[in-house]
Design a protein around this motif. Structure first.
Motif, PDB file in Angstrom:
ATOM      1  N   LYS A  47       0.933  -1.221  -0.055  1.00 52.93           N
ATOM      2  CA  LYS A  47       0.174   0.103  -0.093  1.00 52.93           C
ATOM      3  C   LYS A  47       1.043   1.330   0.051  1.00 52.93           C
ATOM      4  N   LEU A  48       0.296   2.413  -0.636  1.00 53.33           N
ATOM      5  CA  LEU A  48       0.995   3.703  -0.559  1.00 53.33           C
ATOM      6  C   LEU A  48       1.658   4.175   0.766  1.00 53.33           C
ATOM      7  N   LYS A  49       0.943   3.882   1.831  1.00 49.46           N
ATOM      8  CA  LYS A  49       1.470   4.018   3.253  1.00 49.46           C
ATOM      9  C   LYS A  49       2.646   3.074   3.680  1.00 49.46           C
ATOM     10  N   ASP A  50       2.762   2.165   3.066  1.00 48.42           N
ATOM     11  CA  ASP A  50       3.916   1.072   3.457  1.00 48.42           C
ATOM     12  C   ASP A  50       5.195   1.530   2.832  1.00 48.42           C
ATOM     13  N   VAL A  51       5.103   2.765   1.896  1.00 48.15           N
ATOM     14  CA  VAL A  51       6.370   3.229   1.000  1.00 48.15           C
ATOM     15  C   VAL A  51       6.647   4.611   1.793  1.00 48.15           C
ATOM     16  N   LEU A  52       5.678   5.087   2.345  1.00 48.84           N
ATOM     17  CA  LEU A  52       5.959   6.520   2.972  1.00 48.84           C
ATOM     18  C   LEU A  52       6.624   5.994   4.334  1.00 48.84           C
ATOM     19  N   VAL A  53       8.043   6.172   4.385  1.00 51.88           N
ATOM     20  CA  VAL A  53       8.942   5.826   5.335  1.00 51.88           C
ATOM     21  C   VAL A  53       9.503   6.843   6.173  1.00 51.88           C
ATOM     22  N   GLU A  54       9.876   7.997   5.467  1.00 49.03           N
ATOM     23  CA  GLU A  54      10.569   8.897   6.456  1.00 49.03           C
ATOM     24  C   GLU A  54       9.516   9.719   6.734  1.00 49.03           C
ATOM     25  N   TRP A  55       9.942  10.399   7.875  1.00 51.62           N
ATOM     26  CA  TRP A  55       9.063  11.345   8.957  1.00 51.62           C
ATOM     27  C   TRP A  55       8.117  12.133   8.391  1.00 51.62           C
ATOM     28  N   LYS A  56       8.895  13.119   7.488  1.00 52.35           N
ATOM     29  CA  LYS A  56       8.122  14.119   6.741  1.00 52.35           C
ATOM     30  C   LYS A  56       7.358  13.750   5.803  1.00 52.35           C
ATOM     31  N   ALA A  57       7.521  12.318   5.019  1.00 54.83           N
ATOM     32  CA  ALA A  57       6.617  11.914   4.045  1.00 54.83           C
ATOM     33  C   ALA A  57       5.475  11.294   4.913  1.00 54.83           C
ATOM     34  N   LYS A  58       5.506  10.818   5.884  1.00 58.47           N
ATOM     35  CA  LYS A  58       4.403  10.292   6.646  1.00 58.47           C
ATOM     36  C   LYS A  58       3.527  11.341   7.184  1.00 58.47           C
ATOM     37  N   THR A  59       4.119  12.402   7.602  1.00 59.89           N
ATOM     38  CA  THR A  59       3.395  13.272   8.331  1.00 59.89           C
ATOM     39  C   THR A  59       3.009  14.629   7.784  1.00 59.89           C
ATOM     40  N   GLN A  60       3.827  15.124   6.679  1.00 62.44           N
ATOM     41  CA  GLN A  60       3.761  16.243   6.191  1.00 62.44           C
ATOM     42  C   GLN A  60       3.706  16.624   4.796  1.00 62.44           C
ATOM     43  N   SER A  61       3.545  15.448   4.013  1.00 61.66           N
ATOM     44  CA  SER A  61       3.605  15.351   2.742  1.00 61.66           C
ATOM     45  C   SER A  61       2.198  15.309   2.093  1.00 61.66           C
ATOM     46  N   VAL A  62       1.879  15.862   0.817  1.00 66.88           N
ATOM     47  CA  VAL A  62       0.680  15.823   0.192  1.00 66.88           C
ATOM     48  C   VAL A  62       0.004  14.024   0.199  1.00 66.88           C
ATOM     49  N   MET A  63       1.074  13.286  -0.069  1.00 67.53           N
ATOM     50  CA  MET A  63       0.741  11.944   0.027  1.00 67.53           C
ATOM     51  C   MET A  63       0.199  11.511   0.935  1.00 67.53           C
ATOM     52  N   MET A  64       0.357  11.974   2.458  1.00 64.67           N
ATOM     53  CA  MET A  64      -0.170  11.247   3.650  1.00 64.67           C
ATOM     54  C   MET A  64      -1.621  11.567   3.563  1.00 64.67           C
ATOM     55  N   THR A  65      -2.098  12.467   2.753  1.00 67.51           N
ATOM     56  CA  THR A  65      -3.632  12.596   2.645  1.00 67.51           C
ATOM     57  C   THR A  65      -4.290  11.751   1.693  1.00 67.51           C
ATOM     58  N   TRP A  66      -3.658  11.322   0.588  1.00 74.43           N
ATOM     59  CA  TRP A  66      -4.127  10.450  -0.409  1.00 74.43           C
ATOM     60  C   TRP A  66      -4.754   8.992   0.214  1.00 74.43           C
ATOM     61  N   PRO A  67      -5.717   8.469  -0.509  1.00 76.05           N
ATOM     62  CA  PRO A  67      -6.196   7.280  -0.124  1.00 76.05           C
ATOM     63  C   PRO A  67      -5.054   6.109  -0.064  1.00 76.05           C
ATOM     64  N   ASN A  68      -5.004   5.060   0.556  1.00 74.03           N
ATOM     65  CA  ASN A  68      -3.881   4.092   0.821  1.00 74.03           C
ATOM     66  C   ASN A  68      -4.080   3.166  -0.309  1.00 74.03           C
ATOM     67  N   TYR A  69      -3.406   3.578  -1.561  1.00 73.59           N
ATOM     68  CA  TYR A  69      -3.885   3.027  -2.849  1.00 73.59           C
ATOM     69  C   TYR A  69      -2.959   1.512  -2.660  1.00 73.59           C
ATOM     70  N   SER A  70      -3.303   0.806  -3.544  1.00 75.04           N
ATOM     71  CA  SER A  70      -2.581  -0.701  -3.593  1.00 75.04           C
ATOM     72  C   SER A  70      -1.519  -0.398  -4.678  1.00 75.04           C
ATOM     73  N   GLY A  71      -0.403  -1.104  -4.527  1.00 76.97           N
ATOM     74  CA  GLY A  71       0.597  -0.962  -5.634  1.00 76.97           C
ATOM     75  C   GLY A  71       0.198  -1.509  -6.988  1.00 76.97           C
ATOM     76  N   GLY A  72       0.630  -0.892  -7.970  1.00 75.00           N
ATOM     77  CA  GLY A  72       0.380  -1.346  -9.302  1.00 75.00           C
ATOM     78  C   GLY A  72      -0.816  -0.907  -9.961  1.00 75.00           C
ATOM     79  N   THR A  73      -1.432   0.032  -9.066  1.00 73.22           N
ATOM     80  CA  THR A  73      -3.012   0.760  -9.563  1.00 73.22           C
ATOM     81  C   THR A  73      -2.879   2.112 -10.329  1.00 73.22           C
ATOM     82  N   HIS A  74      -1.712   2.211 -10.601  1.00 73.94           N
ATOM     83  CA  HIS A  74      -1.196   3.603 -11.451  1.00 73.94           C
ATOM     84  C   HIS A  74      -1.979   4.923 -11.032  1.00 73.94           C
ATOM     85  N   TYR A  75      -1.755   5.045  -9.540  1.00 80.01           N
ATOM     86  CA  TYR A  75      -2.494   6.302  -8.988  1.00 80.01           C
ATOM     87  C   TYR A  75      -1.653   7.500  -9.486  1.00 80.01           C
TER      88      TYR A  75
END
Length: 89
Positions: free
Chosen positions: A45-73
């Motif tokens: 899932k997307l949240k599985d690869v947001l590993v760095e603190w800023k990516a997990k807490t401050q990035s735009v992607m943290m607000t995205w749905p938890n997409y599955s890999g391979g879905t071309h989001y």
């Protein structure tokens, strides 16, 4: 995947040369995410690869749905984000 393997290999050397425990811990998270991607990408899932603190807490992607890999989001072309679906995958 070859680019990811090359990046991990290159980063491993850099991390071994640093004495920062924090950097080593963060690098371990990155390597774990890379291992997940090398396996069955559909279960990653997307949240599985947001590993760095800023990516997990401050990035735009943290607000995205938890997409599955391979879905071309990101769209069909690399980095295209204008058509990001709102549904959780």
């Amino acid at each position: 995947m070859e680019q990811l393997r090359n990046a991990i290999k290159s980063g491993e050397k850099t991390i071994k040369e640093t004495s920062s425990r924090h950097a080593a811990r963060e690098w371990a998270k990155v390597k774990r995410a890379a291992q997940l991607l090398a396996g069955n990408i559909a279960v990653v899932k997307l949240k599985d690869v947001l590993v760095e603190w800023k990516a997990k807490t401050q990035s735009v992607m943290m607000t995205w749905p938890n997409y599955s890999g391979g879905t071309h989001y990101l769209g069909e072309t690399q980095g295209e984000t204008s058509d990001i679906p709102a549904a959780d995958h």
